[in-house]
Design an enzyme around this catalytic site. Structure first.
Site, mmCIF file in Angstrom:
data_model
loop_
_atom_site.group_PDB
_atom_site.id
_atom_site.type_symbol
_atom_site.label_atom_id
_atom_site.label_comp_id
_atom_site.label_asym_id
_atom_site.label_seq_id
_atom_site.Cartn_x
_atom_site.Cartn_y
_atom_site.Cartn_z
ATOM 1 C CG ASP A 45 37.709 49.974 37.791
ATOM 2 O OD1 ASP A 45 37.062 50.692 38.024
ATOM 3 O OD2 ASP A 45 38.771 49.494 38.667
ATOM 4 C CE1 TYR A 50 42.276 50.414 43.182
ATOM 5 C CE2 TYR A 50 41.951 50.249 40.745
ATOM 6 C CZ TYR A 50 41.550 49.910 41.993
ATOM 7 O OH TYR A 50 40.387 49.320 42.325
ATOM 8 C CE LYS A 75 37.266 51.700 41.445
ATOM 9 N NZ LYS A 75 38.503 51.048 40.942
ATOM 10 C CG HIS A 108 38.204 53.334 46.283
ATOM 11 N ND1 HIS A 108 39.564 53.222 45.626
ATOM 12 C CD2 HIS A 108 37.968 51.829 46.087
ATOM 13 C CE1 HIS A 108 39.925 52.133 45.209
ATOM 14 N NE2 HIS A 108 39.009 51.092 45.418
ATOM 15 C CG LEU A 190 38.037 36.430 36.848
ATOM 16 C CD1 LEU A 190 39.197 36.356 35.996
ATOM 17 C CD2 LEU A 190 36.946 35.314 36.003
ATOM 18 C CB ILE A 229 36.572 45.784 36.066
ATOM 19 C CG1 ILE A 229 35.791 45.758 37.544
ATOM 20 C CG2 ILE A 229 35.742 46.815 35.019
ATOM 21 C CD1 ILE A 229 36.410 46.883 38.296
ATOM 22 C CE LYS A 231 46.368 41.701 37.777
ATOM 23 N NZ LYS A 231 47.141 40.777 38.449
ATOM 24 C CB SER A 232 44.713 38.956 33.333
ATOM 25 O OG SER A 232 45.801 38.266 32.943
ATOM 26 C CB VAL A 233 49.874 41.249 34.482
ATOM 27 C CG1 VAL A 233 49.484 42.487 35.292
ATOM 28 C CG2 VAL A 233 50.334 39.972 35.168
ATOM 29 N NE ARG A 237 45.920 33.184 33.675
ATOM 30 C CZ ARG A 237 46.517 33.191 34.793
ATOM 31 N NH1 ARG A 237 46.681 34.040 35.586
ATOM 32 N NH2 ARG A 237 46.789 31.927 35.279
ATOM 33 C CG ASN A 241 39.932 37.280 31.380
ATOM 34 O OD1 ASN A 241 39.782 36.012 31.264
ATOM 35 N ND2 ASN A 241 40.741 37.835 32.458
HETATM 36 N N1 LIG Z 1 36.311 49.064 44.189
HETATM 37 C C1 LIG Z 1 37.053 48.578 44.858
HETATM 38 O O1 LIG Z 1 37.162 48.521 46.223
HETATM 39 C C2 LIG Z 1 37.740 47.242 44.163
HETATM 40 C C3 LIG Z 1 38.703 46.328 45.182
HETATM 41 C C4 LIG Z 1 39.450 45.422 44.504
HETATM 42 C C5 LIG Z 1 39.384 45.179 43.036
HETATM 43 N N2 LIG Z 1 38.735 46.425 42.162
HETATM 44 C C6 LIG Z 1 38.945 46.422 40.759
HETATM 45 O O2 LIG Z 1 38.528 45.193 40.302
HETATM 46 C C7 LIG Z 1 39.657 44.747 39.185
HETATM 47 C C8 LIG Z 1 39.520 43.183 39.374
HETATM 48 O O3 LIG Z 1 39.530 42.678 40.621
HETATM 49 P P1 LIG Z 1 40.873 41.786 41.095
HETATM 50 O O4 LIG Z 1 41.954 42.063 40.398
HETATM 51 O O5 LIG Z 1 40.782 41.648 42.624
HETATM 52 O O6 LIG Z 1 40.270 40.154 41.013
HETATM 53 P P2 LIG Z 1 39.883 39.359 39.655
HETATM 54 O O7 LIG Z 1 39.881 40.224 38.468
HETATM 55 O O8 LIG Z 1 38.776 38.490 39.937
HETATM 56 O O9 LIG Z 1 41.148 38.261 39.525
HETATM 57 C C9 LIG Z 1 42.443 38.722 39.049
HETATM 58 C C10 LIG Z 1 43.600 37.329 39.491
HETATM 59 O O10 LIG Z 1 42.927 36.458 38.438
HETATM 60 C C11 LIG Z 1 44.032 35.971 37.437
HETATM 61 N N3 LIG Z 1 43.130 35.718 36.189
HETATM 62 C C12 LIG Z 1 42.737 36.716 35.487
HETATM 63 N N4 LIG Z 1 42.312 35.993 34.268
HETATM 64 C C13 LIG Z 1 42.427 34.858 34.442
HETATM 65 C C14 LIG Z 1 42.069 33.707 33.675
HETATM 66 N N5 LIG Z 1 41.433 33.946 32.646
HETATM 67 N N6 LIG Z 1 42.497 32.486 34.120
HETATM 68 C C15 LIG Z 1 42.990 32.315 35.371
HETATM 69 N N7 LIG Z 1 43.241 33.230 36.258
HETATM 70 C C16 LIG Z 1 43.025 34.562 35.632
HETATM 71 C C17 LIG Z 1 45.092 37.048 37.333
HETATM 72 O O11 LIG Z 1 46.265 36.475 37.192
HETATM 73 P P3 LIG Z 1 47.358 37.324 36.232
HETATM 74 O O12 LIG Z 1 46.985 38.744 36.504
HETATM 75 O O13 LIG Z 1 48.706 36.744 36.741
HETATM 76 O O14 LIG Z 1 47.046 36.684 34.932
HETATM 77 C C18 LIG Z 1 44.894 37.803 38.782
HETATM 78 O O15 LIG Z 1 45.604 36.868 39.627
HETATM 79 C C19 LIG Z 1 40.825 45.262 40.003
HETATM 80 O O16 LIG Z 1 41.890 45.177 38.961
HETATM 81 C C20 LIG Z 1 40.496 46.730 40.324
HETATM 82 O O17 LIG Z 1 40.190 47.370 39.146
HETATM 83 C C21 LIG Z 1 38.068 47.388 42.854
#
Ligand SMILES: NC(=O)c1ccc[n+]([C@@H]2O[C@H](COP(=O)([O-])OP(=O)(O)OC[C@H]3O[C@@H](n4cnc5c(N)ncnc54)[C@H](OP(=O)(O)O)[C@@H]3O)[C@@H](O)[C@H]2O)c1
Length: 274
Positions: A45, A50, A75, A108, A190, A229, A231-233, A237, A241
């Site tokens: 995604d 981005y 998007k 978006h 998450l 979707i 995200k992690s770097v 993880r 995931n």
């Molecule tokens: N359409 C929209 O408007 C919109 C808005 C926001 C996001 N998005 C999309 O959604 C994706 C995901 O959302 P998000 O990045 O905001 O939030 P998320 O996936 O809920 O959470 C990401 C965070 O959780 C941590 N994490 C990931 N896996 C983990 C695990 N197994 N254990 C503990 N911590 C963990 C990551 O840390 P580390 O990276 O440090 O491991 C990062 O800080 C984005 O990357 C983007 O592609 C879309």
């Protein structure tokens, strides 16, 4: 953990999407995206906003897998609403990605005050009929935005990507999407990985199932039928995931997680933004 195990969701247009994808914001490095593909993700995604379409495209082109085995979503940036602007914007995304076609292209944000979602959606229909996107959908659309598209255009979005996690299960919107055969995709699945993962209910279920809290939350999404979707770097993880397909949450587990609903958002609210 293998790609073969990843469940597939069939969108209303017949296009198939892997139920788990790799969220790429804020990920700037093609190496991280390559790590995700190596770990088994076949769905990435990204978005024009981005600033990483080049890196995502590079990883997709150089990972050694046939293009058809990967599902790429991008998007439309918020300042590119309108018929001509949206068509030109997708061409620019394809150029940055170095691809001829994306699998899914999303609006978006609805920007209802700009009054251009219908015009932009007509451009998306043209993008699909020209084969530049295999499927078209929306993100952050509310029921009122979806009703407007249904009344004034010919094509239903394939999916709606929205903020969704146990604090914000989006019951009403999910029910609407299900009723209209629009798939639900969860962003911040998450809840950004913080407090939700230390919640005693989630931590307790993790211990009982011998899985991590993040894996329990992702298994909850899969059982609801959401596309996710995360995200992690962090390499461990990234692998963790996607290692979730053997988790069987019971009805009692689902009911316990349902009690965590508190309406809390981790990102922007489409009622307020822009
Ligand atoms: N359409 C929209 O408007 C919109 C808005 C926001 C996001 N998005 C999309 O959604 C994706 C995901 O959302 P998000 O990045 O905001 O939030 P998320 O996936 O809920 O959470 C990401 C965070 O959780 C941590 N994490 C990931 N896996 C983990 C695990 N197994 N254990 C503990 N911590 C963990 C990551 O840390 P580390 O990276 O440090 O491991 C990062 O800080 C984005 O990357 C983007 O592609 C879309």
């Amino acid at each position: 953990m293998s790609q073969a195990q990843t469940p597939i969701v069939r969108l209303n247009s017949g296009v198939e999407i892997p139920q788990i994808g790799f969220g790429s914001w804020p990920v700037e490095s093609a190496v991280v995206v390559r790590d995700a593909i190596e770990a088994g993700y076949r769905h990435i995604d990204t978005a024009a906003a981005y600033g990483n379409e080049e890196a995502v495209g590079q990883a997709v082109r150089e990972c050694g897998l046939p293009r058809a085995e990967l599902f790429v979503t991008t998007k439309l940036a918020d300042d590119r609403h309108g018929y001509d602007k949206a068509i030109a914007a997708l061409d620019e995304s394809l150029q940055r990605l170095g691809l001829d076609q994306v699998d899914l292209c999303l609006i978006h944000w609805p920007h209802p005050r700009a009054e251009r979602i219908v015009e932009t959606w007509r451009a998306f229909e043209k993008i699909a009929s020209d084969g530049k996107a295999r499927a078209i959908g929306v993100s952050n659309f509310r029921i009122s935005d979806l009703e407007r598209l249904a009344a004034e255009t010919d094509t239903l979005p394939a999916l709606n990507q929205i903020e969704l996690h146990p604090w914000l299960p989006q019951r009403e919107l999910r029910a609407y999407l299900r009723e209209h055969a629009i798939a639900t995709e969860a962003w911040s699945p998450l809840a950004k990985g913080g407090e939700l993962l230390t919640d005693p209910t989630i931590a307790g279920l993790a211990e009982r199932h011998g899985k991590s809290p993040a894996q329990i939350v992702l298994a909850w999404h899969l059982r609801l039928g959401n596309i996710v979707i995360p995200k992690s770097v962090t390499p461990s993880r990234i692998r963790e995931n996607i290692d979730i397909f053997d988790i069987r949450l019971s009805d009692e587990d689902m009911a316990a997680i349902a009690k965590l609903e508190n309406g809390r958002r981790t990102g922007l609210d489409p009622d307020v933004f822009p």
